[in-house]
Design an enzyme around this catalytic site. Structure first.
Site, short mmCIF file in Angstrom:
data_model
loop_
_atom_site.label_atom_id
_atom_site.label_comp_id
_atom_site.label_asym_id
_atom_site.label_seq_id
_atom_site.Cartn_x
_atom_site.Cartn_y
_atom_site.Cartn_z
N ASN A 41 0.20 -14.07 11.61
CA ASN A 41 -0.99 -14.91 11.45
C ASN A 41 -0.61 -16.39 11.45
O ASN A 41 -1.26 -17.22 12.10
CB ASN A 41 -1.71 -14.57 10.14
CG ASN A 41 -2.15 -13.13 10.06
OD1 ASN A 41 -2.37 -12.47 11.07
ND2 ASN A 41 -2.27 -12.61 8.84
N TRP A 112 0.57 1.70 6.45
CA TRP A 112 1.45 2.73 7.00
C TRP A 112 2.55 1.99 7.75
O TRP A 112 2.40 1.61 8.91
CB TRP A 112 0.67 3.64 7.96
CG TRP A 112 -0.40 4.45 7.31
CD1 TRP A 112 -0.30 5.75 6.89
CD2 TRP A 112 -1.75 4.05 7.02
NE1 TRP A 112 -1.50 6.17 6.36
CE2 TRP A 112 -2.42 5.15 6.42
CE3 TRP A 112 -2.46 2.86 7.20
CZ2 TRP A 112 -3.74 5.09 6.00
CZ3 TRP A 112 -3.78 2.80 6.78
CH2 TRP A 112 -4.41 3.90 6.19
N ARG A 113 3.67 1.72 7.07
CA ARG A 113 4.68 0.85 7.66
C ARG A 113 6.12 1.27 7.36
O ARG A 113 7.06 0.62 7.81
CB ARG A 113 4.47 -0.58 7.16
CG ARG A 113 4.94 -0.79 5.74
CD ARG A 113 4.47 -2.06 5.07
NE ARG A 113 4.57 -3.27 5.82
CZ ARG A 113 4.02 -4.42 5.42
NH1 ARG A 113 3.32 -4.46 4.29
NH2 ARG A 113 4.16 -5.51 6.13
N ARG A 179 4.60 -8.66 -2.52
CA ARG A 179 3.84 -7.41 -2.51
C ARG A 179 4.63 -6.39 -3.34
O ARG A 179 5.65 -5.86 -2.87
CB ARG A 179 3.62 -6.90 -1.09
CG ARG A 179 2.85 -7.85 -0.19
CD ARG A 179 1.41 -8.03 -0.65
NE ARG A 179 0.66 -8.91 0.25
CZ ARG A 179 0.54 -10.23 0.08
NH1 ARG A 179 1.13 -10.81 -0.96
NH2 ARG A 179 -0.15 -10.95 0.93
N ALA A 240 -8.94 -21.04 -4.39
CA ALA A 240 -10.01 -22.02 -4.25
C ALA A 240 -9.76 -23.28 -5.06
O ALA A 240 -10.48 -24.28 -4.90
CB ALA A 240 -11.34 -21.39 -4.67
N ALA A 267 -5.68 -13.76 5.31
CA ALA A 267 -4.94 -14.82 6.01
C ALA A 267 -5.26 -16.22 5.50
O ALA A 267 -4.87 -17.20 6.14
CB ALA A 267 -5.13 -14.75 7.51
N ASP A 270 -1.85 -17.62 4.74
CA ASP A 270 -1.07 -17.71 5.97
C ASP A 270 -1.52 -18.91 6.80
O ASP A 270 -0.71 -19.63 7.39
CB ASP A 270 -1.22 -16.44 6.81
CG ASP A 270 -0.90 -15.18 6.04
OD1 ASP A 270 -0.08 -15.26 5.09
OD2 ASP A 270 -1.44 -14.12 6.39
#
Length: 320
Positions: A41, A112-113, A179, A240, A267, A270
């Protein structure tokens, strides 16, 4: 961070990470398919903002030789992102994730990675050529996810290559993007983050992520810790709220512009990072770069999915 004025060839910026197949749940229960991933991104938005004759943006990763991988690369090229340093692993496929958003636009993900090609990007003798190219870049950008998805071997080899690249003058930019599901625990993430931060020139960190990894109670603790590791420029992203910035220019707080309706926050961080880096490459001071970051992120969150339409890209503030 400004592009050298005597450059004859385009300045090369490489972004390291994983692009995945993106599925976005629609109101009628159907799925919209696209491609995304945090550093991808950033690569796309960076290319849109400053991809030109004097700047070349490349994406560095591994993919398979399947039709979906080929479609990904074609999409990157449409957005001006180079794919000349993608490692092809014929027995692997790209990862996949699904976005779900609530009524306030906040998103949740299903992934799913685990066996994706990008996980093995820097493994084995076949990675040597890709690792050797890192020192050819003016700037390299990666995230906490870029580190987390790799095998132990791949992560160690990447850090060694980054160390060598920086010794040759390459600048390194890091977005913390933590993460928890990708790490055995926060202590393991902290160990690898600190190993990388010793090489980093600009850190673009989400406050909540660093609280989870390092346990900081105040922004001052974060700034002090990063300064001790040698990071000269740090931006704390706070959603924000105003971002906090520490650099050679001093410490400032930069407020975002108001956003009337939030559709999807995917994103946001990003795109902030992309605009910040674009402004710095264009010669903007850190405070002006933060305003670019807020402007782009504020536009992105008014559209569904990670990559908003090219026609919706906002004009950016003048660089001072």
């Amino acid at each position: 961070m400004t592009i050298p004025s005597n450059e004859m060839a385009p300045v090369r910026v490489g972004l390291i990470g994983e692009c995945m197949v993106e599925l976005q749940r629609q109101a009628d229960g159907g799925m919209r398919q696209s491609f995304g991933g945090d550093t991808l991104n950033t690569a796309v938005y960076l290319s849109r903002l400053c991809g030109a004759e004097d700047i070349a943006v490349d994406y560095l990763t591994a993919l398979g030789d399947d039709p979906m991988s080929q479609a990904m690369r074609a999409r990157w090229r449409e957005d001006g992102v180079g794919d000349g340093h993608v490692r092809v692993l014929a027995d692997r496929l790209p990862g996949l994730y699904m976005i779900q958003t609530d009524a306030e636009g906040e998103r949740s993900f299903l992934y799913w990675r685990g066996e994706s090609a990008a996980r093995y990007c820097f493994d084995g003798p076949g990675a040597e050529q890709l690792l050797a190219t890192l020192g050819d870049y003016h700037t390299l950008y990666l995230s906490g996810i870029s580190l987390a998805i790799l095998t132990v071997e791949g992560r160690e080899r990447l850090l060694a290559a980054l160390r060598q690249a920086r010794s040759r003058g390459t600048r390194i930019v890091f977005d913390n993007n933590y993460r928890p599901r990708l790490w055995p625990g926060a202590a393991e993430a902290r160990k690898h983050y600190e190993a990388l931060l010793g090489l980093v020139d600009i850190a673009l960190v989400t406050w909540e992520d660093d609280v989870a990894v390092f346990g900081f109670a105040t922004p001052q603790q974060l700034f002090s810790h990063y300064a001790g590791l040698g990071v000269g420029e740090v931006v704390i992203k706070r959603g924000a709220a105003s971002c906090l910035l520490q650099s050679a220019d001093g410490r400032v707080e930069v407020a975002p512009e108001p956003v009337e309706q939030v559709v999807d926050t995917t994103a946001a961080g990003d795109s902030f990072s992309a605009a910040y880096l674009a402004a710095r490459l264009r010669g903007g001071r850190p405070e002006a770069a933060a305003r670019w970051g807020h402007r782009l992120a504020g536009s992105v969150i008014q559209h569904p999915g990670a990559l908003m339409p090219l026609a919706a890209m906002p004009s950016m503030p003048a660089l001072g």
